[in-house]
Design a protein around this motif. Structure first.
Motif, PDB file in Angstrom:
ATOM      1  N   MET A   1       0.976  -0.718  -0.331  1.00  0.00           N
ATOM      2  CA  MET A   1       0.525  -0.341  -0.361  1.00  0.00           C
ATOM      3  C   MET A   1       1.403   1.388  -0.085  1.00  0.00           C
ATOM      4  O   MET A   1       1.818   1.960   0.446  1.00  0.00           O
ATOM      5  N   ALA A   2       0.652   1.814  -1.098  1.00  0.00           N
ATOM      6  CA  ALA A   2       1.241   3.549  -1.113  1.00  0.00           C
ATOM      7  C   ALA A   2       0.197   4.923  -0.678  1.00  0.00           C
ATOM      8  O   ALA A   2      -1.111   4.445  -1.080  1.00  0.00           O
ATOM      9  N   TYR A   3       0.812   4.979  -0.344  1.00  0.00           N
ATOM     10  CA  TYR A   3       0.188   6.308   0.527  1.00  0.00           C
ATOM     11  C   TYR A   3       0.241   8.194  -0.890  1.00  0.00           C
ATOM     12  O   TYR A   3       1.247   8.089  -0.866  1.00  0.00           O
ATOM     13  N   SER A   4      -1.247   8.489  -0.577  1.00  0.00           N
ATOM     14  CA  SER A   4      -0.869   9.396  -1.712  1.00  0.00           C
ATOM     15  C   SER A   4      -0.480  11.321  -1.379  1.00  0.00           C
ATOM     16  O   SER A   4      -0.236  10.671   0.284  1.00  0.00           O
ATOM     17  N   GLU A   5       0.603  11.853  -1.452  1.00  0.00           N
ATOM     18  CA  GLU A   5       1.148  13.005  -0.596  1.00  0.00           C
ATOM     19  C   GLU A   5      -0.154  13.829   0.115  1.00  0.00           C
ATOM     20  O   GLU A   5       0.646  14.125   0.878  1.00  0.00           O
ATOM     21  N   GLU A   6      -1.088  14.173  -0.122  1.00  0.00           N
ATOM     22  CA  GLU A   6      -2.085  14.953   0.384  1.00  0.00           C
ATOM     23  C   GLU A   6      -2.566  14.212   1.820  1.00  0.00           C
ATOM     24  O   GLU A   6      -2.449  14.580   3.400  1.00  0.00           O
ATOM     25  N   ASP A   7      -2.224  12.608   1.927  1.00  0.00           N
ATOM     26  CA  ASP A   7      -2.328  11.779   3.504  1.00  0.00           C
ATOM     27  C   ASP A   7      -1.265  11.758   3.894  1.00  0.00           C
ATOM     28  O   ASP A   7      -1.004  11.471   4.776  1.00  0.00           O
ATOM     29  N   PHE A   8       0.144  12.635   3.305  1.00  0.00           N
ATOM     30  CA  PHE A   8       1.262  11.965   4.753  1.00  0.00           C
ATOM     31  C   PHE A   8       1.433  12.512   5.969  1.00  0.00           C
ATOM     32  O   PHE A   8       0.483  13.783   6.010  1.00  0.00           O
ATOM     33  N   LEU A   9       2.218  12.285   6.785  1.00  0.00           N
ATOM     34  CA  LEU A   9       1.804  13.044   8.563  1.00  0.00           C
ATOM     35  C   LEU A   9       3.157  13.425   8.128  1.00  0.00           C
ATOM     36  O   LEU A   9       3.898  12.774   8.607  1.00  0.00           O
ATOM     37  N   GLN A  10       3.461  13.679   9.150  1.00  0.00           N
ATOM     38  CA  GLN A  10       4.359  13.797   9.886  1.00  0.00           C
ATOM     39  C   GLN A  10       5.353  13.647  10.102  1.00  0.00           C
ATOM     40  O   GLN A  10       4.896  12.921  11.557  1.00  0.00           O
ATOM     41  N   LEU A  11       6.639  13.099   9.888  1.00  0.00           N
ATOM     42  CA  LEU A  11       7.616  12.555  10.425  1.00  0.00           C
ATOM     43  C   LEU A  11       7.025  13.024  12.182  1.00  0.00           C
ATOM     44  O   LEU A  11       7.821  12.041  12.527  1.00  0.00           O
ATOM     45  N   SER A  12       7.898  13.653  12.430  1.00  0.00           N
ATOM     46  CA  SER A  12       8.748  14.222  13.497  1.00  0.00           C
ATOM     47  C   SER A  12       7.121  13.785  14.698  1.00  0.00           C
ATOM     48  O   SER A  12       7.377  13.653  16.303  1.00  0.00           O
ATOM     49  N   GLY A  13       6.173  13.604  14.533  1.00  0.00           N
ATOM     50  CA  GLY A  13       4.859  13.259  15.043  1.00  0.00           C
ATOM     51  C   GLY A  13       5.007  11.823  15.892  1.00  0.00           C
ATOM     52  O   GLY A  13       4.632  11.846  16.752  1.00  0.00           O
ATOM     53  N   LEU A  14       6.314  10.960  15.139  1.00  0.00           N
ATOM     54  CA  LEU A  14       6.683  10.183  15.850  1.00  0.00           C
ATOM     55  C   LEU A  14       6.863  10.263  17.260  1.00  0.00           C
ATOM     56  O   LEU A  14       6.422   8.815  18.210  1.00  0.00           O
ATOM     57  N   GLN A  15       7.396  11.172  17.281  1.00  0.00           N
ATOM     58  CA  GLN A  15       7.895  10.962  18.611  1.00  0.00           C
ATOM     59  C   GLN A  15       6.432  11.253  20.135  1.00  0.00           C
ATOM     60  O   GLN A  15       6.871  10.851  20.841  1.00  0.00           O
ATOM     61  N   HIS A  16       5.889  12.718  19.818  1.00  0.00           N
ATOM     62  CA  HIS A  16       4.839  12.875  20.373  1.00  0.00           C
ATOM     63  C   HIS A  16       3.404  12.145  20.362  1.00  0.00           C
ATOM     64  O   HIS A  16       2.760  11.594  21.913  1.00  0.00           O
ATOM     65  N   PHE A  17       3.714  11.267  19.326  1.00  0.00           N
ATOM     66  CA  PHE A  17       2.495   9.446  19.863  1.00  0.00           C
ATOM     67  C   PHE A  17       3.128   8.520  20.814  1.00  0.00           C
ATOM     68  O   PHE A  17       2.669   7.845  21.313  1.00  0.00           O
ATOM     69  N   ARG A  18       4.538   8.724  20.042  1.00  0.00           N
ATOM     70  CA  ARG A  18       4.869   7.775  21.736  1.00  0.00           C
ATOM     71  C   ARG A  18       4.768   7.967  22.688  1.00  0.00           C
ATOM     72  O   ARG A  18       4.963   6.991  24.028  1.00  0.00           O
ATOM     73  N   PHE A  19       5.195   9.232  23.294  1.00  0.00           N
ATOM     74  CA  PHE A  19       4.779   9.527  24.367  1.00  0.00           C
ATOM     75  C   PHE A  19       3.349   9.699  24.407  1.00  0.00           C
ATOM     76  O   PHE A  19       3.188   9.222  25.764  1.00  0.00           O
ATOM     77  N   CYS A  20       2.934   9.872  24.774  1.00  0.00           N
ATOM     78  CA  CYS A  20       1.201  10.732  24.558  1.00  0.00           C
ATOM     79  C   CYS A  20       0.480  10.735  23.418  1.00  0.00           C
ATOM     80  O   CYS A  20       0.752  11.315  22.892  1.00  0.00           O
ATOM     81  N   ARG A  21      -0.357   9.606  23.296  1.00  0.00           N
ATOM     82  CA  ARG A  21      -0.772  10.270  21.646  1.00  0.00           C
ATOM     83  C   ARG A  21      -2.165  10.571  21.747  1.00  0.00           C
ATOM     84  O   ARG A  21      -2.382  11.080  20.795  1.00  0.00           O
ATOM     85  N   ARG A  22      -2.299  10.853  22.943  1.00  0.00           N
ATOM     86  CA  ARG A  22      -3.490  12.006  22.663  1.00  0.00           C
ATOM     87  C   ARG A  22      -2.804  13.555  22.461  1.00  0.00           C
ATOM     88  O   ARG A  22      -3.381  14.421  21.999  1.00  0.00           O
ATOM     89  N   ARG A  23      -1.524  13.606  23.184  1.00  0.00           N
ATOM     90  CA  ARG A  23      -0.253  14.578  22.977  1.00  0.00           C
ATOM     91  C   ARG A  23      -0.393  14.911  21.336  1.00  0.00           C
ATOM     92  O   ARG A  23      -0.525  15.970  21.097  1.00  0.00           O
ATOM     93  N   TRP A  24       0.046  13.819  20.631  1.00  0.00           N
ATOM     94  CA  TRP A  24      -0.028  14.197  19.534  1.00  0.00           C
ATOM     95  C   TRP A  24      -1.340  14.471  18.568  1.00  0.00           C
ATOM     96  O   TRP A  24      -1.128  14.622  17.710  1.00  0.00           O
ATOM     97  N   ALA A  25      -2.638  13.635  19.539  1.00  0.00           N
ATOM     98  CA  ALA A  25      -3.364  14.085  18.743  1.00  0.00           C
ATOM     99  C   ALA A  25      -3.992  15.596  18.489  1.00  0.00           C
ATOM    100  O   ALA A  25      -4.626  16.805  18.115  1.00  0.00           O
ATOM    101  N   LEU A  26      -3.615  15.974  20.291  1.00  0.00           N
ATOM    102  CA  LEU A  26      -4.152  17.717  20.033  1.00  0.00           C
ATOM    103  C   LEU A  26      -3.308  18.643  19.008  1.00  0.00           C
ATOM    104  O   LEU A  26      -3.741  19.336  18.586  1.00  0.00           O
ATOM    105  N   ILE A  27      -1.900  18.213  19.019  1.00  0.00           N
ATOM    106  CA  ILE A  27      -1.246  18.821  17.966  1.00  0.00           C
ATOM    107  C   ILE A  27      -1.507  18.649  16.277  1.00  0.00           C
ATOM    108  O   ILE A  27      -1.438  19.475  15.503  1.00  0.00           O
TER     109      ILE A  27
END
Length: 220
Positions: A1-27
């Motif tokens: 599966m390949a994502y289209s460019e408009e569906d790309f997420l920010q790579l830096s969000g991985l750090q937020h997501f690992r720390f706290c899923r809610r923090r990542w979603a708020l940002i």
């Protein structure tokens, strides 16, 4: 599966997501943000590391900064703080330079090494993007911590790569649904710049919407 460019997420969000899923979603879903000393100090450190015009040759090492990376397979895009190329027996050819050069990503962090794997996951995802873009293998990179002024070598193991993929699948699903997970308060909440927006103590007993309704009713 390949994502289209408009569906790309920010790579830096991985750090937020690992720390706290809610923090990542708020940002990244609700687009909320708040600064504190840690975020401002970190932003200054990254501003210096993201000088895209910087290039330097130091013997068998060629150094660039602020390199944009992406992966359609992972559905992410972002930047490498520093991307070094080490001359050796493996790697890729570089224009105007003899031999092969091994890509070596370096991520800058303001503090010191942490117990969780958020930093290593972010760095590993950068390497996976570079592997897709450059058609090569990248076995390791490094995290530079400003507080201790030292690099920590990171090996991109199969286990670490698998965790990157699993977390990104979960991130894409939450983003697609526009869903912000419920809070799970921990001692780490005290250091979070979003603790006032997140309202961790109040949400133990009631939803934010209920809190906001009550606050509006109490207003004169």
């Amino acid at each position: 599966m390949a994502y289209s460019e408009e569906d790309f997420l920010q790579l830096s969000g991985l750090q937020h997501f690992r720390f706290c899923r809610r923090r990542w979603a708020l940002i990244h879903i609700e687009h909320q943000w708040a600064e504190n000393y840690r975020t401002i100090d970190g932003a200054i450190l990254h501003e210096n590391a993201h000088d895209t015009a910087f290039q330097e040759r130091r013997g068998d090492r060629f150094i660039t900064r602020g390199v944009s990376v992406y992966s359609a397979e992972l559905g992410v895009s972002g930047q490498c703080d520093v991307l070094e190329y080490h001359r050796g027996a493996a790697g890729i050819p570089l224009s105007g330079k003899e031999g092969l050069w091994q890509p070596y990503p370096v991520e800058y962090k303001r503090g010191r090494p942490r117990e969780d794997t958020g930093d290593t996951l972010q760095l590993c995802a950068q390497a996976m993007c570079l592997e897709s873009m450059l058609c090569c293998d990248i076995p390791e990179g490094a995290l530079y911590y400003g507080e201790i002024r030292r690099r920590e070598r990171v090996s991109f193991t199969p286990e670490l790569r698998a965790e990157v993929r699993e977390l990104l699948v979960e991130m894409h699903e939450l983003y697609r649904r526009g869903y912000t997970p419920k809070v799970k308060p921990t001692k780490s909440c005290n250091a979070c710049s979003l603790k006032e927006l997140c309202l961790p103590k109040l949400m133990k007993s009631r939803a934010v919407s209920a809190y906001l309704r009550a606050a509006m009713e109490e207003s004169p």
